[in-house]
Scaffold this motif. Structure first.
Motif, PDB file in Angstrom:
ATOM      1  N   ILE A  11      10.744   3.120   9.371  1.00 25.74           N
ATOM      2  CA  ILE A  11      10.834   3.200   7.909  1.00 25.74           C
ATOM      3  C   ILE A  11      11.255   4.611   7.518  1.00 25.74           C
ATOM      4  CG2 ILE A  11       9.574   3.009   5.730  1.00 25.74           C
ATOM      5  CD1 ILE A  11       7.692   1.006   7.044  1.00 25.74           C
ATOM      6  N   THR A  12      12.436   4.748   6.915  1.00 24.71           N
ATOM      7  CA  THR A  12      12.829   6.089   6.443  1.00 24.71           C
ATOM      8  C   THR A  12      12.281   6.281   5.028  1.00 24.71           C
ATOM      9  OG1 THR A  12      14.971   5.481   5.459  1.00 24.71           O
ATOM     10  CG2 THR A  12      14.950   5.985   7.828  1.00 24.71           C
ATOM     11  N   GLY A  13      11.994   7.538   4.708  1.00 22.73           N
ATOM     12  CA  GLY A  13      11.341   7.807   3.425  1.00 22.73           C
ATOM     13  C   GLY A  13       9.950   7.206   3.409  1.00 22.73           C
ATOM     14  N   GLY A  14       9.341   7.126   4.578  1.00 19.35           N
ATOM     15  CA  GLY A  14       8.039   6.439   4.708  1.00 19.35           C
ATOM     16  C   GLY A  14       6.840   7.314   4.412  1.00 19.35           C
ATOM     17  N   ALA A  15       7.084   8.592   4.070  1.00 21.33           N
ATOM     18  CA  ALA A  15       5.946   9.481   3.794  1.00 21.33           C
ATOM     19  C   ALA A  15       5.302   9.165   2.449  1.00 21.33           C
ATOM     20  CB  ALA A  15       6.423  10.940   3.814  1.00 21.33           C
ATOM     21  N   SER A  16       6.104   8.669   1.503  1.00 19.88           N
ATOM     22  CA  SER A  16       5.671   8.606   0.103  1.00 19.88           C
ATOM     23  C   SER A  16       6.063   7.266  -0.523  1.00 19.88           C
ATOM     24  CB  SER A  16       6.367   9.763  -0.633  1.00 19.88           C
ATOM     25  OG  SER A  16       6.265   9.650  -2.027  1.00 19.88           O
ATOM     26  N   GLY A  17       5.490   6.982  -1.666  1.00 17.55           N
ATOM     27  CA  GLY A  17       5.941   5.892  -2.534  1.00 17.55           C
ATOM     28  C   GLY A  17       6.113   4.539  -1.844  1.00 17.55           C
ATOM     29  N   ILE A  18       7.276   3.932  -2.058  1.00 15.60           N
ATOM     30  CA  ILE A  18       7.583   2.593  -1.544  1.00 15.60           C
ATOM     31  C   ILE A  18       7.497   2.563  -0.018  1.00 15.60           C
ATOM     32  CG2 ILE A  18       9.497   0.957  -1.244  1.00 15.60           C
ATOM     33  CD1 ILE A  18      10.406   1.792  -4.135  1.00 15.60           C
ATOM     34  N   GLY A  19       8.040   3.593   0.626  1.00 18.44           N
ATOM     35  CA  GLY A  19       8.043   3.637   2.095  1.00 18.44           C
ATOM     36  C   GLY A  19       6.630   3.700   2.658  1.00 18.44           C
ATOM     37  N   ALA A  20       5.770   4.518   2.053  1.00 20.49           N
ATOM     38  CA  ALA A  20       4.389   4.652   2.549  1.00 20.49           C
ATOM     39  C   ALA A  20       3.620   3.352   2.340  1.00 20.49           C
ATOM     40  CB  ALA A  20       3.694   5.813   1.841  1.00 20.49           C
ATOM     41  N   ALA A  21       3.806   2.708   1.183  1.00 22.11           N
ATOM     42  CA  ALA A  21       3.114   1.431   0.923  1.00 22.11           C
ATOM     43  C   ALA A  21       3.590   0.367   1.910  1.00 22.11           C
ATOM     44  CB  ALA A  21       3.383   0.979  -0.515  1.00 22.11           C
ATOM     45  N   THR A  22       4.871   0.414   2.251  1.00 21.25           N
ATOM     46  CA  THR A  22       5.421  -0.567   3.198  1.00 21.25           C
ATOM     47  C   THR A  22       4.876  -0.317   4.599  1.00 21.25           C
ATOM     48  OG1 THR A  22       7.416  -0.706   1.848  1.00 21.25           O
ATOM     49  CG2 THR A  22       7.566  -1.584   4.075  1.00 21.25           C
ATOM     50  N   ALA A  23       4.788   0.950   4.997  1.00 18.31           N
ATOM     51  CA  ALA A  23       4.222   1.268   6.313  1.00 18.31           C
ATOM     52  C   ALA A  23       2.783   0.739   6.398  1.00 18.31           C
ATOM     53  CB  ALA A  23       4.260   2.783   6.537  1.00 18.31           C
ATOM     54  N   GLU A  24       2.035   0.947   5.350  1.00 15.54           N
ATOM     55  CA  GLU A  24       0.628   0.506   5.341  1.00 15.54           C
ATOM     56  C   GLU A  24       0.529  -1.018   5.453  1.00 15.54           C
ATOM     57  OE1 GLU A  24      -1.614   2.284   2.179  1.00 15.54           O
ATOM     58  OE2 GLU A  24      -3.436   1.194   2.709  1.00 15.54           O
TER      59      GLU A  24
END
Ligand SMILES: NC(=O)c1ccc[n+]([C@@H]2O[C@H](COP(=O)([O-])OP(=O)(O)OC[C@H]3O[C@@H](n4cnc5c(N)ncnc54)[C@H](O)[C@@H]3O)[C@@H](O)[C@H]2O)c1
Length: 283
Positions: A11-24
């Protein structure tokens, strides 16, 4: 049983926002996830919070070798690659067309379009060899209509939709699916217009709390979009539930693209009216 049991995602941009919620969400559904992001501190914090099935790799998506290394790391660490979510993004150049410099043009297109292209390019050979895979990218409703976002953001997101359709056609031969999501307005640091870094994350929360009531009122469905709304769409596209869907741009916007909220429409539209019949003379 999770919907992504045994799958491996980048997941790129996975640190924050949409990317972080998706990683979780992906991790909760059984996947292993490698997050790539420019924000090292926030990225490490997100990956640490999500546990041992999540790793963070510093990555600037405008640098081809870094995107290639991100894909390699996922394969090395977890043995395969089932999903890549090309999600990193920012607002890019804003303002009147004559005010945008050539450098601002380049960096905007590099992050929003070239970064997506690199993700597709480096995931494709791994997924083709496996004979399966799901490539998902974050476009935007701005890619579907003018007048909602900045000029170059609008053009870049339209190009992401177009690239999705084109690459989907090629990779369908090897059962690799390529789709994108077009979010509406989502409560994230990007939407709040905050700088990157931990301080930006906190400042964003305060701004979002302030603007939320106005934003809710502007939405047909009476609430702002949350990162989890997009994560759920990504989960569907990543999972085998969408196994015959490719080349699709999925709008997730709480009804924004359907037009003005019904409660704000003119009464001629919202009130019941008898049909005015046309009766030719003499009948
Ligand atoms: N928030 C919205 O309303 C909205 C609406 C439509 C589309 N989007 C898109 O959603 C995606 C995610 O944005 P978000 O709203 O979660 O914002 P966000 O700022 O919370 O997250 C974006 C992430 O991308 C990272 N990033 C930016 N440039 C990068 C680069 N060059 N290399 C690697 N990482 C980089 C940032 O560090 C950040 O962690 C973006 O593509 C954005 O354009 C957002």
């Amino acid at each position: 049983m999770g919907r992504l049991d045994g799958k491996v995602a980048v997941i790129t941009g996975g640190a924050s926002g949409i990317g972080a919620a998706t990683a979780e969400l992906f991790i909760a559904e059984g996947a292993s996830v490698v997050i790539g992001d420019m924000q090292a501190e926030v990225g490490e914090e997100t990956a640490g919070r999500l546990g041992e099935r999540c790793a963070f790799v510093p990555c600037d998506v405008t640098k081809e070798e870094q995107v290639a290394a991100l894909v390699d790391e996922a394969v090395k660490r977890f043995g395969r690659l089932d999903v890549i979510f090309n999600n990193a993004g920012f607002g890019g150049a804003m303002g009147p067309v004559e005010s945008i410099s050539s450098e601002d043009y380049d960096i905007t297109m590099d992050v929003l379009l070239k970064g997506v292209f690199y993700g597709m390019k480096h995931a494709a050979p791994v997924m083709k060899a496996q004979g399966s895979g799901s490539i998902i990218s974050t476009a935007s409703i701005c890619g579907l209509t003018a007048g909602v976002g900045a000029h170059l953001y609008t053009a870049a997101k339209a190009a992401v939709i177009s690239l999705t359709e084109s690459v989907a056609n090629e990779l369908a031969e090897q059962a690799v699916r390529v789709n994108c999501i077009c979010p509406g307005f989502i409560a994230t640091p990007l939407f709040a217009g905050k700088p990157l870094g931990s301080a930006g994350q906190e400042a964003a929360q305060a701004t979002l709390d302030k603007i939320r009531p106005k934003q809710e009122n502007a939405q047909p469905m009476h609430r702002m979009g949350e990162p989890l709304d997009i994560a759920k769409a990504a989960l569907f596209l990543a999972s085998d539930d969408s196994e015959w869907i490719t080349g699709h741009a999925m709008v997730v916007d709480g009804g924004f693209m359907t037009g003005k909220p019904w409660r704000k429409q003119a009464s001629w539209l919202t009130e019941p009216h008898p049909i005015r019949l046309y009766r030719p003379e003499g009948r």
